[in-house]
Scaffold this motif. Structure first.
Motif, short mmCIF file in Angstrom:
data_model
loop_
_atom_site.label_atom_id
_atom_site.label_comp_id
_atom_site.label_asym_id
_atom_site.label_seq_id
_atom_site.Cartn_x
_atom_site.Cartn_y
_atom_site.Cartn_z
N ARG A 26 2.97 10.79 -0.20
CA ARG A 26 3.42 12.01 -0.86
C ARG A 26 2.97 12.03 -2.33
O ARG A 26 2.51 13.05 -2.83
CB ARG A 26 4.95 12.11 -0.79
N LYS A 27 3.11 10.90 -3.00
CA LYS A 27 2.69 10.81 -4.40
C LYS A 27 1.18 11.03 -4.52
O LYS A 27 0.72 11.75 -5.41
CB LYS A 27 3.08 9.44 -4.96
N HIS A 28 0.43 10.43 -3.63
CA HIS A 28 -1.03 10.59 -3.66
C HIS A 28 -1.41 12.05 -3.39
O HIS A 28 -2.30 12.59 -4.04
CB HIS A 28 -1.68 9.67 -2.63
N ARG A 29 -0.75 12.69 -2.43
CA ARG A 29 -1.03 14.10 -2.14
C ARG A 29 -0.75 14.99 -3.34
O ARG A 29 -1.51 15.90 -3.64
CB ARG A 29 -0.21 14.58 -0.94
N ARG A 30 0.37 14.72 -4.05
CA ARG A 30 0.68 15.49 -5.25
C ARG A 30 -0.39 15.30 -6.32
O ARG A 30 -0.79 16.26 -6.98
CB ARG A 30 2.04 15.07 -5.81
N GLN A 31 -0.86 14.06 -6.49
CA GLN A 31 -1.90 13.80 -7.47
C GLN A 31 -3.19 14.54 -7.12
O GLN A 31 -3.82 15.15 -7.99
CB GLN A 31 -2.18 12.30 -7.56
N VAL A 32 -3.57 14.51 -5.86
CA VAL A 32 -4.79 15.19 -5.43
C VAL A 32 -4.64 16.70 -5.58
O VAL A 32 -5.56 17.39 -6.06
CB VAL A 32 -5.15 14.80 -3.98
N LEU A 33 -3.49 17.24 -5.21
CA LEU A 33 -3.25 18.67 -5.35
C LEU A 33 -3.31 19.10 -6.81
O LEU A 33 -3.95 20.09 -7.17
CB LEU A 33 -1.90 19.05 -4.75
N PHE A 34 -2.67 18.33 -7.69
CA PHE A 34 -2.68 18.65 -9.11
C PHE A 34 -4.10 18.56 -9.67
O PHE A 34 -4.53 19.42 -10.44
CB PHE A 34 -1.74 17.70 -9.87
N SER A 35 -4.84 17.54 -9.27
CA SER A 35 -6.23 17.42 -9.72
C SER A 35 -7.07 18.60 -9.23
O SER A 35 -7.90 19.13 -9.97
CB SER A 35 -6.85 16.13 -9.19
N GLY A 36 -6.85 19.03 -8.01
CA GLY A 36 -7.58 20.18 -7.47
C GLY A 36 -7.26 21.46 -8.21
O GLY A 36 -8.15 22.27 -8.49
N ILE A 37 -5.99 21.66 -8.55
CA ILE A 37 -5.60 22.86 -9.30
C ILE A 37 -6.23 22.86 -10.68
O ILE A 37 -6.78 23.87 -11.13
CB ILE A 37 -4.06 22.96 -9.38
N ILE A 38 -6.18 21.72 -11.36
CA ILE A 38 -6.78 21.62 -12.70
C ILE A 38 -8.28 21.86 -12.63
O ILE A 38 -8.87 22.55 -13.47
CB ILE A 38 -6.47 20.26 -13.34
N THR A 39 -8.93 21.31 -11.60
CA THR A 39 -10.38 21.51 -11.44
C THR A 39 -10.69 22.98 -11.18
O THR A 39 -11.63 23.53 -11.76
CB THR A 39 -10.91 20.65 -10.28
N ALA A 40 -9.91 23.64 -10.34
CA ALA A 40 -10.13 25.05 -10.05
C ALA A 40 -9.96 25.91 -11.30
O ALA A 40 -10.75 26.81 -11.58
CB ALA A 40 -9.20 25.53 -8.94
N VAL A 41 -8.94 25.60 -12.09
CA VAL A 41 -8.71 26.34 -13.33
C VAL A 41 -9.88 26.11 -14.29
O VAL A 41 -10.38 27.04 -14.93
CB VAL A 41 -7.36 25.95 -13.97
N GLY A 42 -10.35 24.87 -14.38
CA GLY A 42 -11.48 24.56 -15.26
C GLY A 42 -12.73 25.28 -14.84
O GLY A 42 -13.47 25.82 -15.68
N HIS A 43 -12.99 25.35 -13.54
CA HIS A 43 -14.17 26.08 -13.05
C HIS A 43 -14.03 27.58 -13.31
O HIS A 43 -15.01 28.25 -13.61
CB HIS A 43 -14.38 25.83 -11.56
N LYS A 44 -12.84 28.09 -13.16
CA LYS A 44 -12.63 29.52 -13.38
C LYS A 44 -12.83 29.88 -14.85
O LYS A 44 -13.37 30.93 -15.17
CB LYS A 44 -11.22 29.91 -12.92
N LEU A 45 -12.40 29.00 -15.75
CA LEU A 45 -12.56 29.25 -17.18
C LEU A 45 -14.01 29.12 -17.64
O LEU A 45 -14.43 29.76 -18.59
CB LEU A 45 -11.67 28.30 -17.99
N ALA A 46 -14.77 28.27 -16.96
CA ALA A 46 -16.16 28.04 -17.37
C ALA A 46 -17.08 29.09 -16.89
O ALA A 46 -17.21 30.12 -16.81
CB ALA A 46 -16.66 26.72 -16.82
#
Length: 133
Positions: free
Chosen positions: A113-133
């Motif tokens: 569960r902890k690993h899934r949350r970390q991966v989900l959070f990393s994916g969200i941050i990456t998506a936001v970064g790509h959208k801003l760029a």
């Protein structure tokens, strides 16, 4: 054929051959050395970043000037350094929480569960970064 078309085809050929050589290296090396893998990934990331930077920097310097172009570039570096501070890094070593729990199903489920949350959070941050760029 036009000289620009020949240059584009030549560069595409070099990229394809380079990718094939890298894939061949991975296939022939049965036991991956994590240190070498990290070194190669770092080299590839640095190469891609430098190519992107040089391509974008040329256009930025021509349109807004040398000083502003470099200031905005380093502002982006600082922004992403701050964003990386919020992304949790998964570790290979068991955390103290897992050590204190039983090694049974409950401990493994909590770790997953902890690993899934970390991966989900990393994916969200990456998506936001790509959208801003």
């Amino acid at each position: 054929m036009d000289s620009q078309v020949m240059v584009a085809l030549g560069l595409s050929l070099v990229g394809g051959v380079s990718t094939s050589i890298g894939a061949l290296f991975v296939i022939l090396n049965h036991t991956p050395n994590l240190k070498m893998l990290g070194l190669l990934q770092g080299f590839a990331a640095g190469l891609m970043l430098s190519i992107s930077f040089l391509d974008l920097a040329h256009n930025a310097i021509n349109s807004i000037g040398f000083l502003k172009g470099n200031l905005w570039f380093f502002a982006g570096v600082v922004f992403f350094a701050v964003v990386v501070g919020f992304i949790p890094e998964p570790t290979l070593a068991p955390s103290s929480e897992v050590k204190n729990k039983k090694n049974g199903v409950e401990g493994r489920q909590d770790t997953m569960r902890k690993h899934r949350r970390q991966v989900l959070f990393s994916g969200i941050i990456t998506a936001v970064g790509h959208k801003l760029a």
